[in-house]
Design an enzyme around this catalytic site. Structure first.
Site, PDB file in Angstrom:
ATOM      1  N   ASP A 203      70.745  26.885   3.078  1.00  0.00           N
ATOM      2  CA  ASP A 203      70.625  27.985   2.137  1.00  0.00           C
ATOM      3  C   ASP A 203      71.881  28.810   2.388  1.00  0.00           C
ATOM      4  OD1 ASP A 203      70.210  30.602   1.100  1.00  0.00           O
ATOM      5  OD2 ASP A 203      68.086  30.131   0.916  1.00  0.00           O
ATOM      6  N   HIS A 204      72.844  28.723   1.476  1.00  0.00           N
ATOM      7  CA  HIS A 204      74.161  29.281   1.820  1.00  0.00           C
ATOM      8  C   HIS A 204      74.123  30.796   2.017  1.00  0.00           C
ATOM      9  CE1 HIS A 204      74.595  30.115  -2.510  1.00  0.00           C
ATOM     10  NE2 HIS A 204      75.562  30.938  -2.192  1.00  0.00           N
ATOM     11  N   HIS A 267      67.138  31.959  -1.721  1.00  0.00           N
ATOM     12  CA  HIS A 267      68.027  33.022  -1.232  1.00  0.00           C
ATOM     13  C   HIS A 267      67.301  34.362  -1.063  1.00  0.00           C
ATOM     14  CE1 HIS A 267      70.851  29.992  -2.169  1.00  0.00           C
ATOM     15  NE2 HIS A 267      71.072  30.300  -3.426  1.00  0.00           N
TER      16      HIS A 267
HETATM   17  C1  BG6 Z   1      73.256  29.155  -6.082  1.00  0.00           C
HETATM   18  C2  BG6 Z   1      72.563  29.172  -7.418  1.00  0.00           C
HETATM   19  O1  BG6 Z   1      72.388  28.689  -5.092  1.00  0.00           O
HETATM   20  O2  BG6 Z   1      73.662  30.473  -5.764  1.00  0.00           O
HETATM   21  C3  BG6 Z   1      73.479  29.726  -8.492  1.00  0.00           C
HETATM   22  O3  BG6 Z   1      72.176  27.854  -7.765  1.00  0.00           O
HETATM   23  C4  BG6 Z   1      74.012  31.078  -8.084  1.00  0.00           C
HETATM   24  O4  BG6 Z   1      72.803  29.828  -9.742  1.00  0.00           O
HETATM   25  C5  BG6 Z   1      74.592  31.022  -6.684  1.00  0.00           C
HETATM   26  O5  BG6 Z   1      75.007  31.456  -9.009  1.00  0.00           O
HETATM   27  C6  BG6 Z   1      74.948  32.414  -6.195  1.00  0.00           C
HETATM   28  O6  BG6 Z   1      75.656  32.311  -4.991  1.00  0.00           O
HETATM   29  P1  BG6 Z   1      76.657  33.445  -4.541  1.00  0.00           P
HETATM   30  O7  BG6 Z   1      77.095  33.025  -3.181  1.00  0.00           O
HETATM   31  O8  BG6 Z   1      77.765  33.461  -5.564  1.00  0.00           O
HETATM   32  O9  BG6 Z   1      75.890  34.711  -4.557  1.00  0.00           O
END
Ligand code: BG6
Length: 516
Positions: A203-204, A267
């Site tokens: 989960d980044h 997230h």
């Molecule tokens: C991803 C989603 O996991 O996270 C995307 O699939 C979203 O829809 C993105 O845009 C948002 O990531 P960050 O790091 O730009 O907030």
């Protein structure tokens, strides 16, 4: 082939970069090597780690994809991507990095492709010194996860972990299932080959420095913990706002997912856990995750009526951001013209625990909102009596602690100060912590940190199966209620903060969404 010297040695900046414990030599296999994630995130993260001297002393990066390419073609493809990725000293460091890059052509369901991969990896053990350690990254559509893992198992490319023996680990991208039943099914399939300790569900958001900082703020400072509870907190707002709509043909995927699955299940649940969890007994992977999962277990399991009362489902129509006209969601490529998919969700719930019982938590996320902003705001209770003239009567002295996850990473504490003069007039002022000012370098990319952690075998920032399961136990009844009632989304103009229903939701508690 001669053992290549490390990329870090070729990089004059290396002496200034932080060093961590070095990971063991290993091969990183990228399934979906020609895809978007590899190009945008994984390849740049791997090269940055190499430039910073944080890759193992010996490593290989093996692309696996359908194209009939050889090593050279894959290298030139990566070169094209990476030359624009603002990697320090790119021209100087690329030739050494490229020597570690290999390619294995093949389809995910072809046993011969895995036999070929095995030979390539064994050759890399000899020529590049990767010593049998393997990190497989599944940057592919989730339908392929079981197939790939099963073939890896059959080809003898996954082996049980034994102390001091080579390791094999698999990184699985989201989405992990599309509801509770499919997540459990996927887990059953993967666990036929992989143990939980070999499965890294990424989960980044957990790799973002500011997200990790929530733990530091809460548990490395004594002043916050005594007030972090129902006695002092009036409400918590978590916002993940995005300006983007459906870039690069994402519409087809998104139309089958929606905001609840795409952002909330993973997230936003992780942000919630870090804000609401109890202090862990230590910072080991299981101690932290044990506390996180308890938060998810304390979430309500709603009936259809409760879902309809506590969740707002929105979808953007045509509108504009900064004067630029924008299409509505139903006009986006790949999206059904009568789609009911949620591009915005707002939720209100309480966590029935001793710490939080009765405190409303408000979550909102959406595409095509006025700006990109992710933040967590803790609104503290107002003073019991108030004899001043506030500049904003509705807040009348409520302090806010705001954790800005992105952009303008940092934190601020808002409090009331008296405006100079003879009246008792107040104005809200802020104490600010800005990442950019406090630390010399900007926060590193989430994928760098997470890839490094997999190589080091540290699963703290990865989602354990019981977390996934508990999050789906909360989310699935919402999906089912929407399905059962065929709920139409409430529309909002692109470039606005969501439908009016979201404002009504929070107004019930006498609050309003923060203006970001
Ligand atoms: C991803 C989603 O996991 O996270 C995307 O699939 C979203 O829809 C993105 O845009 C948002 O990531 P960050 O790091 O730009 O907030």
């Amino acid at each position: 082939m001669n053992q290549p010297s490390s990329v870090a040695e070729a990089n004059p900046l290396r002496a200034y970069l932080p060093r961590t414990v070095a990971p063991e030599p290993c091969a990183v296999v990228l399934f979906g090597a020609t895809g978007d994630l590899t190009h945008r995130k994984l390849a740049p993260a791997l090269m940055r780690l190499a430039v910073e001297g944080q890759m193992p002393s010996e490593y290989a990066i093996v692309g696996f994809a359908r194209r009939d390419w050889d090593d050279q073609q894959f290298r030139s493809e990566l070169h094209n991507t990476l030359k624009d990725a603002k990697i320090p000293d790119f021209d100087q460091t690329w030739p050494t990095f490229a020597e570690h890059v290999l390619f294995c052509p093949g389809t995910f369901d072809d046993p011969q492709a895995y036999a070929r991969l095995k030979q390539i990896l064994e050759r890399a053990d000899q020529s590049l010194g990767t010593r049998g350690n393997r990190l497989y990254y599944l940057a592919v559509a989730p339908d392929f996860f079981p197939t790939i893992v099963e073939h890896l198992g059959q080809a003898g490319l996954i082996y049980p972990h034994h102390q001091d023996a080579p390791w094999s680990r698999v990184v699985v991208e989201k989405p992990f299932g599309h509801d509770l039943a499919s997540a459990r099914q996927l887990n059953r399939e993967l666990s036929r080959v992989l143990s939980e300790s070999q499965t890294y569900r990424i989960d980044h958001y957990l790799g973002k420095e500011t997200v990790q900082n929530i733990l530091a703020l809460r548990f490395a400072n004594a002043i916050f913990e005594p007030i972090w509870n129902r006695r002092h907190v009036d409400g918590v707002q978590i916002t993940v706002a995005e300006e983007v709509g459906m870039p690069g043909g994402r519409g087809a995927y998104y139309d089958s997912a929606g905001a609840l699955r795409d952002m909330v299940q993973n997230h936003m649940m992780q942000l919630l856990c870090l804000v609401a969890m109890e202090p862990p007994v230590n910072l080991s992977a299981d101690a932290v995750r044990n506390e996180k999962v308890k938060v998810l277990q304390a979430l309500p399991r709603w009936t259809t009526e409760q879902v309809l009362a506590n969740v707002v489902k929105g979808q953007y129509g045509p509108g504009s951001i900064q004067g630029k006209p924008l299409a509505g969601y139903r006009q986006e490529k790949g999206v059904a013209p009568d789609s009911k998919t949620d591009t915005f969700v707002a939720l209100r719930f309480t966590l029935e625990t001793w710490r939080w019982a009765g405190v409303p938590f408000f979550l909102r996320t959406g595409k095509r909102l006025p700006k990109r902003a992710t933040e967590i705001a803790i609104q503290f209770k107002k003073p019991p009596t108030f004899h001043f003239e506030p500049d904003d009567a509705s807040l009348a002295g409520a302090n806010h602690l705001v954790l800005r996850i992105q952009p303008n990473e940092g934190a601020s504490l808002a409090f009331q100060a008296k405006v100079p003069g003879s009246r008792r007039r107040l104005q809200e002022v802020r104490m600010e912590f800005r990442y950019g000012n406090a630390f010399a370098s900007p926060p590193p990319e989430a994928y760098e940190r997470l890839l490094l952690d997999v190589m080091l075998g540290d699963p703290t920032l990865f989602t354990r199966i019981d977390e996934v399961d508990s999050a789906w136990q909360f989310i699935t009844p919402i999906l089912e209620a929407w399905q059962e009632t065929r709920l139409e989304p409430a529309f909002y103009e692109a470039g606005t903060w969501g439908p009016p229903e979201a404002d009504q939701l929070i107004a019930r508690d006498g609050m309003r969404w923060r203006r970001l």
